[in-house]
Scaffold this active site. Sequence first.
Site, PDB file in Angstrom:
ATOM      1  N   HIS A   1       0.799  -1.231   0.000  1.00  0.00           N
ATOM      2  CA  HIS A   1       0.000   0.000   0.000  1.00  0.00           C
ATOM      3  C   HIS A   1       0.830   1.278   0.000  1.00  0.00           C
ATOM      4  CE1 HIS A   1       0.941  -0.155   4.275  1.00  0.00           C
ATOM      5  NE2 HIS A   1       0.545   1.099   4.372  1.00  0.00           N
TER       6      HIS A   1
HETATM    7  C1  UD1 Z   1      -2.552   5.282   5.806  1.00  0.00           C
HETATM    8  C2  UD1 Z   1      -1.303   5.728   6.568  1.00  0.00           C
HETATM    9  C3  UD1 Z   1      -0.261   4.610   6.527  1.00  0.00           C
HETATM   10  C4  UD1 Z   1      -0.840   3.312   7.012  1.00  0.00           C
HETATM   11  C5  UD1 Z   1      -2.055   2.999   6.161  1.00  0.00           C
HETATM   12  C6  UD1 Z   1      -2.718   1.689   6.531  1.00  0.00           C
HETATM   13  C7  UD1 Z   1      -0.742   8.116   6.477  1.00  0.00           C
HETATM   14  C8  UD1 Z   1       0.129   9.121   5.847  1.00  0.00           C
HETATM   15  N1  UD1 Z   1      -0.696   6.891   5.938  1.00  0.00           N
HETATM   16  O1  UD1 Z   1      -2.194   5.138   4.447  1.00  0.00           O
HETATM   17  O2  UD1 Z   1       0.806   4.973   7.374  1.00  0.00           O
HETATM   18  O3  UD1 Z   1       0.123   2.291   6.896  1.00  0.00           O
HETATM   19  O4  UD1 Z   1      -3.001   4.063   6.334  1.00  0.00           O
HETATM   20  O5  UD1 Z   1      -3.771   1.454   5.672  1.00  0.00           O
HETATM   21  O6  UD1 Z   1      -1.428   8.427   7.430  1.00  0.00           O
HETATM   22  N2  UD1 Z   1      -9.558   4.693   1.363  1.00  0.00           N
HETATM   23  C9  UD1 Z   1     -10.756   4.039   1.264  1.00  0.00           C
HETATM   24  N3  UD1 Z   1     -11.375   3.683   2.415  1.00  0.00           N
HETATM   25  C10 UD1 Z   1     -10.865   3.943   3.639  1.00  0.00           C
HETATM   26  C11 UD1 Z   1      -9.632   4.616   3.711  1.00  0.00           C
HETATM   27  C12 UD1 Z   1      -8.990   4.963   2.579  1.00  0.00           C
HETATM   28  O7  UD1 Z   1     -11.257   3.779   0.186  1.00  0.00           O
HETATM   29  O8  UD1 Z   1     -11.495   3.578   4.653  1.00  0.00           O
HETATM   30  C13 UD1 Z   1      -8.860   5.055   0.126  1.00  0.00           C
HETATM   31  C14 UD1 Z   1      -9.065   6.504  -0.200  1.00  0.00           C
HETATM   32  O9  UD1 Z   1      -9.374   6.618  -1.525  1.00  0.00           O
HETATM   33  C15 UD1 Z   1      -7.736   7.158   0.098  1.00  0.00           C
HETATM   34  C16 UD1 Z   1      -6.749   6.012  -0.022  1.00  0.00           C
HETATM   35  O10 UD1 Z   1      -7.479   4.822   0.305  1.00  0.00           O
HETATM   36  O11 UD1 Z   1      -7.445   8.195  -0.784  1.00  0.00           O
HETATM   37  C17 UD1 Z   1      -5.574   6.146   0.917  1.00  0.00           C
HETATM   38  O12 UD1 Z   1      -6.020   6.378   2.266  1.00  0.00           O
HETATM   39  P1  UD1 Z   1      -5.137   7.304   3.253  1.00  0.00           P
HETATM   40  O13 UD1 Z   1      -5.727   7.306   4.617  1.00  0.00           O
HETATM   41  O14 UD1 Z   1      -4.899   8.618   2.614  1.00  0.00           O
HETATM   42  O15 UD1 Z   1      -3.734   6.600   3.273  1.00  0.00           O
HETATM   43  P2  UD1 Z   1      -3.301   5.062   3.310  1.00  0.00           P
HETATM   44  O16 UD1 Z   1      -2.609   4.760   2.041  1.00  0.00           O
HETATM   45  O17 UD1 Z   1      -4.424   4.178   3.736  1.00  0.00           O
END
Ligand code: UD1
Length: 370
Positions: free
Chosen positions: A210
């Site tokens: 991820h």
């Molecule tokens: C975040 C954390 C990372 C952690 C990871 C675990 C930061 C900078 N990064 O990264 O350290 O290892 O979580 O998963 O805080 N999304 C969904 N549903 C959700 C959440 C996210 O669809 O419930 C999608 C969204 O489109 C979003 C993307 O996933 O844009 C990334 O989510 P985000 O919270 O920005 O970062 P992660 O890559 O999950």
Amino acid sequence: MPMIDIIAGARPNFMKIAPIIRAIQSRQQSGSNLTYRLVHTGQHYDTRMSGDFFSQLGIPEPDVNLGVGSGTQAAQTSSIMVRYESLLIKRRGSLCLVVGDVNSSMACSIVAQKLGVKVAHVEGGIRSGDWTMPEEINRMVTDSITNYFFTTSEVANENLRCSNVSDDRIFFVGNTMIDTLLANMSRLKAPAFWDKLGLEAGQYFVVTLHRPDNVDNVDQLQVILSGISRGCRGLAVVFPVHPRTAKTMQALPNIPDHLQLVEPQPYLEFIFLAKHAKAVITDSGGITEETTVMGIPCMTLRNTTERPETISMGTNELIGTDPSKLLPALDRLFAGKWKTGIIPEKWDGRAAERIVSVLEQLLGNSNSDA
Ligand code: UD1
């Protein structure tokens, strides 16, 4: 009555706060007047990324959900800050406790400290040295304004000392993620697809990816997955696809052979999969700790780690992001030559108890009956 704000926002936070809340509840039953307010920032919001973890790990409903959702780094961070600030202005706690290195942890620590609320950081002091990862910036900023550090390793303690943090602010307590792992070992569940995919213990790989570096670019993701597919010698590769990765997967020209794409797994199913895998291939940090404790070989597709003890003591090895490096590692694995590893100090399931004892001392707890 001392009230601690416990901040949780994203998936890896939930297994870290669960034992802390349980330890506070247990102290309350013995008469402690320590209280908490659970603040979910809403950084992760899908059932698969959040709700499943609350129900499986027995985490109470959050007292507050800031509902920030997704966004760019700055949009998400600023939104958390604005909403948490307004919460703190209405009612401030005695301490803001953040865990790990996600945007929610950094955002809330800044807000709290600016309003004069002390900050405690669980998993403080770890460093990858890689400023291209948002988590490393989050760690550095959070630690620079943290009052009390709860650490997982002697390396973290040393990193903090090198940044002039005095020893009386560093509490080497162990690893709350491992508290949750050990507490749930007897509750693990095979996922529903186990039989359908014909999985057998030791006869499949688990892959998780991820990190933006690995998954935001279609070509890089294709190269990594093709490399894994070539090296797995026909064994199944179970790949729970993170929502961030799912977006890029849609544009992938082809899904390499042997890959079994599945939804992000709930905690008990994911750990079951990892525990019975031949090896785990990942770019996560937390999973390298869990595989170390379970003694499962782990190959990390990153160039750096903030958890060096998983390599020096555990079963993890840094492979880098060039998949050609994976093949020799897989050869060693199939030749039965992977290291076995030992469990790092204080990763014994009691970190949260230690944290809560320290919090009681710091916040001047008096036994309500006393
Ligand atoms: C975040 C954390 C990372 C952690 C990871 C675990 C930061 C900078 N990064 O990264 O350290 O290892 O979580 O998963 O805080 N999304 C969904 N549903 C959700 C959440 C996210 O669809 O419930 C999608 C969204 O489109 C979003 C993307 O996933 O844009 C990334 O989510 P985000 O919270 O920005 O970062 P992660 O890559 O999950």
